[in-house]
Design a protein around this motif. Structure first.
Motif, PDB file in Angstrom:
ATOM      1  N   PHE A 176       0.828  -1.343  -0.081  1.00 40.73           N
ATOM      2  CA  PHE A 176       0.111   0.029  -0.085  1.00 40.73           C
ATOM      3  C   PHE A 176       0.802   1.278   0.083  1.00 40.73           C
ATOM      4  O   PHE A 176       0.539   2.272  -0.515  1.00 40.73           O
ATOM      5  N   ALA A 177       2.170   1.329   0.590  1.00 37.58           N
ATOM      6  CA  ALA A 177       2.906   2.526   0.864  1.00 37.58           C
ATOM      7  C   ALA A 177       4.310   2.038   0.735  1.00 37.58           C
ATOM      8  O   ALA A 177       5.070   2.107   1.727  1.00 37.58           O
ATOM      9  N   PRO A 178       4.700   1.529  -0.507  1.00 38.35           N
ATOM     10  CA  PRO A 178       6.221   1.020  -0.668  1.00 38.35           C
ATOM     11  C   PRO A 178       7.169   2.127   0.001  1.00 38.35           C
ATOM     12  O   PRO A 178       6.994   3.043  -0.511  1.00 38.35           O
ATOM     13  N   GLY A 179       8.000   1.750   1.141  1.00 36.44           N
ATOM     14  CA  GLY A 179       9.025   2.824   1.462  1.00 36.44           C
ATOM     15  C   GLY A 179       8.353   3.711   2.411  1.00 36.44           C
ATOM     16  O   GLY A 179       9.256   4.641   2.822  1.00 36.44           O
ATOM     17  N   GLY A 180       7.193   4.032   2.685  1.00 33.43           N
ATOM     18  CA  GLY A 180       6.746   4.728   3.557  1.00 33.43           C
ATOM     19  C   GLY A 180       5.614   4.290   4.474  1.00 33.43           C
ATOM     20  O   GLY A 180       5.549   3.090   4.905  1.00 33.43           O
ATOM     21  N   SER A 181       5.138   5.315   5.202  1.00 39.74           N
ATOM     22  CA  SER A 181       4.156   4.886   6.325  1.00 39.74           C
ATOM     23  C   SER A 181       2.680   4.751   5.772  1.00 39.74           C
ATOM     24  O   SER A 181       1.972   5.635   5.128  1.00 39.74           O
ATOM     25  N   VAL A 182       2.281   3.440   5.883  1.00 41.71           N
ATOM     26  CA  VAL A 182       0.847   3.236   5.179  1.00 41.71           C
ATOM     27  C   VAL A 182      -0.014   3.991   6.174  1.00 41.71           C
ATOM     28  O   VAL A 182      -1.211   4.580   5.573  1.00 41.71           O
ATOM     29  N   ILE A 183       0.164   4.304   7.497  1.00 39.94           N
ATOM     30  CA  ILE A 183      -0.823   5.060   8.034  1.00 39.94           C
ATOM     31  C   ILE A 183      -1.041   6.570   7.699  1.00 39.94           C
ATOM     32  O   ILE A 183      -1.951   6.858   7.638  1.00 39.94           O
ATOM     33  N   THR A 184       0.199   7.132   7.451  1.00 36.62           N
ATOM     34  CA  THR A 184       0.183   8.484   6.871  1.00 36.62           C
ATOM     35  C   THR A 184      -0.384   8.653   5.613  1.00 36.62           C
ATOM     36  O   THR A 184      -1.353   9.526   5.424  1.00 36.62           O
ATOM     37  N   LYS A 185      -0.308   7.645   4.819  1.00 37.72           N
ATOM     38  CA  LYS A 185      -0.783   7.604   3.348  1.00 37.72           C
ATOM     39  C   LYS A 185      -2.390   7.343   3.495  1.00 37.72           C
ATOM     40  O   LYS A 185      -3.009   7.882   2.682  1.00 37.72           O
ATOM     41  N   CYS A 186      -2.504   6.396   4.321  1.00 36.30           N
ATOM     42  CA  CYS A 186      -4.078   5.674   4.123  1.00 36.30           C
ATOM     43  C   CYS A 186      -5.031   6.055   5.061  1.00 36.30           C
ATOM     44  O   CYS A 186      -6.143   5.694   4.966  1.00 36.30           O
ATOM     45  N   GLY A 187      -4.264   6.185   6.400  1.00 35.75           N
ATOM     46  CA  GLY A 187      -5.080   6.311   7.602  1.00 35.75           C
ATOM     47  C   GLY A 187      -6.215   7.263   7.442  1.00 35.75           C
ATOM     48  O   GLY A 187      -7.406   6.797   8.048  1.00 35.75           O
ATOM     49  N   ALA A 188      -6.194   8.489   7.360  1.00 31.41           N
ATOM     50  CA  ALA A 188      -7.200   9.346   7.291  1.00 31.41           C
ATOM     51  C   ALA A 188      -8.505   8.993   6.268  1.00 31.41           C
ATOM     52  O   ALA A 188      -9.728   9.161   6.579  1.00 31.41           O
ATOM     53  N   ALA A 189      -8.095   8.224   5.160  1.00 33.59           N
ATOM     54  CA  ALA A 189      -9.230   7.540   4.338  1.00 33.59           C
ATOM     55  C   ALA A 189      -9.807   6.547   4.863  1.00 33.59           C
ATOM     56  O   ALA A 189     -11.243   6.264   4.674  1.00 33.59           O
ATOM     57  N   LEU A 190      -9.014   5.660   5.554  1.00 40.14           N
ATOM     58  CA  LEU A 190      -9.704   4.457   6.071  1.00 40.14           C
ATOM     59  C   LEU A 190     -10.762   5.033   7.292  1.00 40.14           C
ATOM     60  O   LEU A 190     -11.803   4.150   7.267  1.00 40.14           O
ATOM     61  N   ALA A 191     -10.315   6.054   8.065  1.00 41.14           N
ATOM     62  CA  ALA A 191     -11.344   6.365   9.295  1.00 41.14           C
ATOM     63  C   ALA A 191     -12.373   6.857   8.633  1.00 41.14           C
ATOM     64  O   ALA A 191     -13.585   6.724   9.184  1.00 41.14           O
ATOM     65  N   THR A 192     -12.468   7.650   7.438  1.00 43.58           N
ATOM     66  CA  THR A 192     -13.471   8.331   6.748  1.00 43.58           C
ATOM     67  C   THR A 192     -14.465   7.142   6.153  1.00 43.58           C
ATOM     68  O   THR A 192     -15.563   7.287   6.607  1.00 43.58           O
ATOM     69  N   GLN A 193     -13.862   6.184   5.594  1.00 44.69           N
ATOM     70  CA  GLN A 193     -14.694   5.073   5.116  1.00 44.69           C
ATOM     71  C   GLN A 193     -15.370   4.322   6.171  1.00 44.69           C
ATOM     72  O   GLN A 193     -16.519   3.971   5.858  1.00 44.69           O
ATOM     73  N   PHE A 194     -14.808   4.185   7.213  1.00 44.45           N
ATOM     74  CA  PHE A 194     -15.238   3.535   8.340  1.00 44.45           C
ATOM     75  C   PHE A 194     -16.205   4.096   8.847  1.00 44.45           C
ATOM     76  O   PHE A 194     -17.399   3.675   9.102  1.00 44.45           O
ATOM     77  N   LEU A 195     -16.206   5.461   9.024  1.00 45.85           N
ATOM     78  CA  LEU A 195     -17.245   6.459   9.644  1.00 45.85           C
ATOM     79  C   LEU A 195     -18.555   6.147   8.525  1.00 45.85           C
ATOM     80  O   LEU A 195     -19.784   6.271   9.289  1.00 45.85           O
ATOM     81  N   ASP A 196     -18.173   6.329   7.485  1.00 50.05           N
ATOM     82  CA  ASP A 196     -19.148   6.169   6.362  1.00 50.05           C
ATOM     83  C   ASP A 196     -20.152   4.975   6.529  1.00 50.05           C
ATOM     84  O   ASP A 196     -21.418   5.033   6.276  1.00 50.05           O
ATOM     85  N   LEU A 197     -19.582   3.817   6.780  1.00 54.96           N
ATOM     86  CA  LEU A 197     -20.188   2.696   7.101  1.00 54.96           C
ATOM     87  C   LEU A 197     -20.962   2.566   8.405  1.00 54.96           C
ATOM     88  O   LEU A 197     -22.098   2.175   8.333  1.00 54.96           O
ATOM     89  N   VAL A 198     -20.334   3.256   9.308  1.00 49.18           N
ATOM     90  CA  VAL A 198     -21.161   3.191  10.665  1.00 49.18           C
ATOM     91  C   VAL A 198     -22.349   4.237  10.876  1.00 49.18           C
ATOM     92  O   VAL A 198     -23.227   4.075  11.500  1.00 49.18           O
TER      93      VAL A 198
END
Lengths: 200, 85
Positions: A176-198
Protein backbone atom coordinates in the motif's frame (compact mmCIF):
# COMPACT_ATOMS: atom_id res chain seq x y z
CA UNK A 1 0.17 10.76 50.19
CA UNK A 2 2.84 8.14 49.51
CA UNK A 3 6.31 8.89 50.90
CA UNK A 4 9.10 9.03 48.29
CA UNK A 5 11.12 5.84 48.07
CA UNK A 6 14.89 5.64 48.49
CA UNK A 7 16.94 7.27 45.73
CA UNK A 8 18.26 4.79 43.16
CA UNK A 9 21.95 4.02 43.46
CA UNK A 10 24.29 4.64 40.53
CA UNK A 11 24.47 0.90 39.99
CA UNK A 12 20.66 0.67 39.82
CA UNK A 13 20.54 3.56 37.37
CA UNK A 14 23.20 1.96 35.16
CA UNK A 15 21.35 -1.33 35.23
CA UNK A 16 18.11 0.36 34.25
CA UNK A 17 19.88 2.34 31.51
CA UNK A 18 21.35 -0.87 30.03
CA UNK A 19 17.96 -2.55 30.12
CA UNK A 20 16.43 0.47 28.32
CA UNK A 21 19.20 0.35 25.69
CA UNK A 22 18.55 -3.34 25.09
CA UNK A 23 14.81 -2.71 24.65
CA UNK A 24 15.34 0.24 22.33
CA UNK A 25 17.92 -1.68 20.29
CA UNK A 26 15.59 -4.69 20.21
CA UNK A 27 12.79 -2.57 18.80
CA UNK A 28 15.10 -1.19 16.09
CA UNK A 29 16.28 -4.68 15.16
CA UNK A 30 12.68 -5.94 14.97
CA UNK A 31 11.60 -2.93 12.89
CA UNK A 32 14.41 -3.63 10.41
CA UNK A 33 14.28 -7.39 10.12
CA UNK A 34 11.35 -8.76 12.10
CA UNK A 35 11.37 -11.04 15.12
CA UNK A 36 12.88 -13.88 13.11
CA UNK A 37 16.04 -11.82 12.73
CA UNK A 38 16.01 -10.50 16.29
CA UNK A 39 18.40 -12.93 17.92
CA UNK A 40 19.83 -12.05 21.32
CA UNK A 41 23.25 -11.80 19.62
CA UNK A 42 21.92 -9.28 17.07
CA UNK A 43 20.34 -7.18 19.80
CA UNK A 44 23.51 -7.26 21.90
CA UNK A 45 25.54 -6.20 18.83
CA UNK A 46 23.17 -3.28 18.24
CA UNK A 47 23.93 -1.97 21.73
CA UNK A 48 27.67 -2.64 21.57
CA UNK A 49 27.34 -4.89 24.63
CA UNK A 50 28.57 -8.43 25.13
CA UNK A 51 26.06 -11.15 24.25
CA UNK A 52 25.88 -12.26 27.89
CA UNK A 53 24.61 -8.84 28.95
CA UNK A 54 21.23 -9.66 27.42
CA UNK A 55 20.81 -12.58 29.82
CA UNK A 56 21.63 -10.45 32.86
CA UNK A 57 18.39 -8.60 32.11
CA UNK A 58 16.24 -11.23 30.36
CA UNK A 59 16.53 -14.91 31.28
CA UNK A 60 15.52 -16.13 27.82
CA UNK A 61 14.98 -14.78 24.30
CA UNK A 62 11.23 -15.33 24.79
CA UNK A 63 11.32 -13.08 27.86
CA UNK A 64 13.06 -10.37 25.83
CA UNK A 65 10.61 -10.72 22.93
CA UNK A 66 7.65 -10.56 25.33
CA UNK A 67 9.09 -7.40 26.87
CA UNK A 68 9.57 -5.79 23.44
CA UNK A 69 5.93 -6.40 22.57
CA UNK A 70 4.84 -5.31 26.06
CA UNK A 71 6.77 -2.06 25.63
CA UNK A 72 4.96 -1.31 22.37
CA UNK A 73 1.61 -2.33 23.89
CA UNK A 74 2.07 -0.19 27.01
CA UNK A 75 3.12 2.87 25.03
CA UNK A 76 0.34 2.53 22.46
CA UNK A 77 -2.31 1.91 25.16
CA UNK A 78 -1.18 4.95 27.11
CA UNK A 79 -1.09 7.11 23.96
CA UNK A 80 -4.59 5.96 23.04
CA UNK A 81 -5.88 6.64 26.56
CA UNK A 82 -4.29 10.09 26.60
CA UNK A 83 -5.52 11.14 23.18
CA UNK A 84 -9.00 9.68 23.60
CA UNK A 85 -9.69 10.73 27.20
CA UNK A 86 -13.01 12.13 28.37
CA UNK A 87 -15.92 11.29 26.09
CA UNK A 88 -14.38 11.33 22.62
CA UNK A 89 -16.38 10.93 19.42
CA UNK A 90 -16.01 7.81 17.33
CA UNK A 91 -13.89 9.83 14.90
CA UNK A 92 -11.60 11.00 17.73
CA UNK A 93 -11.03 7.39 18.88
CA UNK A 94 -10.12 6.36 15.33
CA UNK A 95 -7.78 9.35 15.03
CA UNK A 96 -6.09 8.52 18.37
CA UNK A 97 -5.65 4.89 17.34
CA UNK A 98 -4.14 5.90 13.99
CA UNK A 99 -1.72 8.27 15.76
CA UNK A 100 -0.60 5.47 18.10
CA UNK A 101 -0.20 3.09 15.14
CA UNK A 102 1.79 5.66 13.16
CA UNK A 103 4.19 6.14 16.07
CA UNK A 104 5.00 2.40 16.19
CA UNK A 105 4.13 1.35 12.66
CA UNK A 106 7.25 -0.60 11.66
CA UNK A 107 7.45 -2.68 14.83
CA UNK A 108 3.70 -3.18 15.21
CA UNK A 109 3.40 -4.41 11.62
CA UNK A 110 6.09 -7.00 12.43
CA UNK A 111 4.19 -8.01 15.58
CA UNK A 112 1.03 -8.60 13.54
CA UNK A 113 2.79 -10.47 10.73
CA UNK A 114 4.61 -12.81 13.13
CA UNK A 115 2.00 -13.05 15.91
CA UNK A 116 1.52 -16.80 15.61
CA UNK A 117 5.25 -17.40 16.20
CA UNK A 118 5.56 -15.11 19.23
CA UNK A 119 5.56 -16.26 22.86
CA UNK A 120 2.05 -16.47 24.32
CA UNK A 121 2.70 -13.50 26.64
CA UNK A 122 3.46 -11.37 23.58
CA UNK A 123 0.30 -12.47 21.78
CA UNK A 124 -1.67 -11.71 24.93
CA UNK A 125 -0.25 -8.18 24.92
CA UNK A 126 -1.50 -7.66 21.36
CA UNK A 127 -4.93 -9.00 22.26
CA UNK A 128 -5.10 -6.71 25.31
CA UNK A 129 -4.15 -3.71 23.19
CA UNK A 130 -6.80 -4.57 20.61
CA UNK A 131 -9.38 -5.01 23.36
CA UNK A 132 -8.52 -1.53 24.62
CA UNK A 133 -9.23 -0.11 21.18
CA UNK A 134 -12.47 -2.07 20.90
CA UNK A 135 -13.50 -0.90 24.39
CA UNK A 136 -13.03 2.76 23.45
CA UNK A 137 -14.80 2.30 20.10
CA UNK A 138 -17.74 0.61 21.81
CA UNK A 139 -18.04 3.45 24.36
CA UNK A 140 -17.94 6.13 21.65
CA UNK A 141 -20.39 4.20 19.47
CA UNK A 142 -22.80 3.82 22.43
CA UNK A 143 -22.81 7.57 23.05
CA UNK A 144 -23.42 8.33 19.36
CA UNK A 145 -26.06 5.62 19.14
CA UNK A 146 -27.99 7.31 21.96
CA UNK A 147 -28.18 10.39 19.69
CA UNK A 148 -29.19 8.26 16.70
CA UNK A 149 -26.00 9.23 14.87
CA UNK A 150 -24.76 5.68 14.15
CA UNK A 151 -26.23 2.40 12.98
CA UNK A 152 -27.39 -0.29 15.37
CA UNK A 153 -24.52 -2.78 15.10
CA UNK A 154 -23.02 -5.64 17.04
CA UNK A 155 -20.36 -3.72 19.00
CA UNK A 156 -17.96 -6.70 18.84
CA UNK A 157 -18.20 -6.60 15.04
CA UNK A 158 -17.65 -2.84 15.11
CA UNK A 159 -14.33 -3.23 16.95
CA UNK A 160 -13.22 -6.26 14.99
CA UNK A 161 -13.99 -4.60 11.64
CA UNK A 162 -11.82 -1.60 12.47
CA UNK A 163 -9.01 -3.76 13.85
CA UNK A 164 -9.17 -6.07 10.82
CA UNK A 165 -9.11 -3.09 8.45
CA UNK A 166 -6.07 -1.43 10.03
CA UNK A 167 -4.26 -4.76 10.48
CA UNK A 168 -4.76 -5.61 6.79
CA UNK A 169 -3.15 -2.35 5.72
CA UNK A 170 -0.33 -2.70 8.25
CA UNK A 171 0.47 -6.28 7.28
CA UNK A 172 0.62 -5.27 3.61
CA UNK A 173 2.25 -1.89 4.14
CA UNK A 174 4.93 -2.73 1.56
CA UNK A 175 2.17 -2.95 -1.07
CA UNK A 176 0.00 0.00 0.00
CA UNK A 177 2.84 2.41 0.80
CA UNK A 178 6.18 1.08 -0.47
CA UNK A 179 9.02 2.66 1.48
CA UNK A 180 6.73 4.86 3.55
CA UNK A 181 4.11 4.94 6.28
CA UNK A 182 0.84 3.26 5.32
CA UNK A 183 -0.92 5.00 8.20
CA UNK A 184 0.24 8.41 7.03
CA UNK A 185 -0.74 7.61 3.45
CA UNK A 186 -4.03 5.76 3.99
CA UNK A 187 -5.11 6.26 7.63
CA UNK A 188 -7.35 9.30 7.20
CA UNK A 189 -9.16 7.69 4.25
CA UNK A 190 -9.70 4.47 6.22
CA UNK A 191 -11.22 6.42 9.10
CA UNK A 192 -13.52 8.34 6.75
CA UNK A 193 -14.66 5.16 4.99
CA UNK A 194 -15.25 3.38 8.29
CA UNK A 195 -17.30 6.27 9.67
CA UNK A 196 -19.35 6.35 6.43
CA UNK A 197 -20.24 2.69 7.00
CA UNK A 198 -21.18 3.19 10.65
CA UNK A 199 -23.03 6.50 10.59
CA UNK A 200 -26.70 6.82 9.73
CA UNK B 1 -7.00 17.14 24.87
CA UNK B 2 -4.06 16.06 27.05
CA UNK B 3 -1.37 13.86 25.59
CA UNK B 4 0.59 13.11 28.79
CA UNK B 5 0.95 9.36 29.11
CA UNK B 6 -0.88 7.74 32.01
CA UNK B 7 -0.01 4.97 34.46
CA UNK B 8 -1.08 1.41 33.83
CA UNK B 9 -2.51 -1.16 36.23
CA UNK B 10 0.21 -3.29 37.82
CA UNK B 11 -2.05 -6.32 37.55
CA UNK B 12 -3.52 -6.24 34.02
CA UNK B 13 -1.81 -3.30 32.27
CA UNK B 14 -5.01 -1.33 31.67
CA UNK B 15 -4.13 2.36 31.24
CA UNK B 16 -5.54 4.39 34.16
CA UNK B 17 -6.39 8.00 33.48
CA UNK B 18 -9.86 8.85 34.80
CA UNK B 19 -10.52 8.62 38.59
CA UNK B 20 -12.91 5.72 38.14
CA UNK B 21 -10.19 3.74 36.34
CA UNK B 22 -8.29 3.49 39.66
CA UNK B 23 -9.26 1.13 42.49
CA UNK B 24 -11.46 3.04 44.92
CA UNK B 25 -11.20 6.11 42.69
CA UNK B 26 -7.79 6.82 44.28
CA UNK B 27 -5.31 8.20 41.71
CA UNK B 28 -2.42 6.83 43.84
CA UNK B 29 -3.78 3.27 43.57
CA UNK B 30 -1.44 0.77 41.93
CA UNK B 31 -4.26 -1.27 40.42
CA UNK B 32 -7.37 -0.64 38.36
CA UNK B 33 -10.92 -0.85 39.64
CA UNK B 34 -11.36 -4.28 38.03
CA UNK B 35 -8.30 -5.92 39.58
CA UNK B 36 -8.55 -4.41 43.08
CA UNK B 37 -11.32 -3.65 45.54
CA UNK B 38 -12.36 -0.21 46.81
CA UNK B 39 -9.59 -0.27 49.44
CA UNK B 40 -6.98 -0.83 46.72
CA UNK B 41 -6.29 -4.45 47.72
CA UNK B 42 -5.70 -6.85 44.83
CA UNK B 43 -8.56 -9.31 44.32
CA UNK B 44 -7.77 -13.08 44.28
CA UNK B 45 -6.00 -14.28 41.13
CA UNK B 46 -8.89 -16.44 39.93
CA UNK B 47 -11.29 -13.49 40.17
CA UNK B 48 -8.91 -11.21 38.25
CA UNK B 49 -8.25 -13.92 35.65
CA UNK B 50 -11.95 -14.45 35.03
CA UNK B 51 -12.66 -10.70 34.82
CA UNK B 52 -9.84 -10.20 32.31
CA UNK B 53 -10.91 -13.20 30.24
CA UNK B 54 -14.50 -11.94 30.15
CA UNK B 55 -13.22 -8.52 29.04
CA UNK B 56 -11.38 -10.12 26.09
CA UNK B 57 -14.51 -12.10 25.16
CA UNK B 58 -16.78 -9.05 25.50
CA UNK B 59 -14.59 -6.76 23.38
CA UNK B 60 -13.41 -9.16 20.67
CA UNK B 61 -15.76 -12.11 20.79
CA UNK B 62 -13.02 -14.72 21.13
CA UNK B 63 -13.60 -18.13 22.68
CA UNK B 64 -13.75 -18.05 26.50
CA UNK B 65 -11.21 -20.85 26.90
CA UNK B 66 -8.76 -19.11 24.58
CA UNK B 67 -9.45 -15.85 26.42
CA UNK B 68 -8.62 -17.47 29.78
CA UNK B 69 -5.37 -18.80 28.35
CA UNK B 70 -4.44 -15.38 26.96
CA UNK B 71 -5.46 -13.59 30.18
CA UNK B 72 -3.34 -16.05 32.15
CA UNK B 73 -0.31 -15.31 29.94
CA UNK B 74 -0.92 -11.58 30.22
CA UNK B 75 -1.27 -11.58 34.02
CA UNK B 76 1.83 -13.76 34.43
CA UNK B 77 3.90 -11.02 32.79
CA UNK B 78 2.62 -8.30 35.15
CA UNK B 79 4.41 -7.10 38.31
CA UNK B 80 1.50 -7.95 40.62
CA UNK B 81 1.62 -11.65 39.77
CA UNK B 82 5.36 -12.31 39.49
CA UNK B 83 5.34 -14.45 42.63
CA UNK B 84 2.92 -16.86 40.99
CA UNK B 85 5.37 -17.69 38.16
Amino acid sequence: MALPGPLPTQRTRQREATRRRLIEAGLRVVADGGFAGASTAAIARATGKAHGTVFVHFPTRDALVAELVAEVGRTMSAQLAAAASGEPSLGAVLEAHLAALAAHEAVYARVLAEASTLPQAARAQVLALQSGIAFRLRAAWSRERARGAVRDLDPVALGNMWIALTNHYLMNRDLFAPGGSVITKCGAALATQFLDLVRT
Amino acid sequence: MGTELCRSCGSCGFPMRNPDDFAGGDPDAAYCSTCADASGALRPFDVVLQANAEYLVREQGIDLRAARSMANALLASMPAWQERR
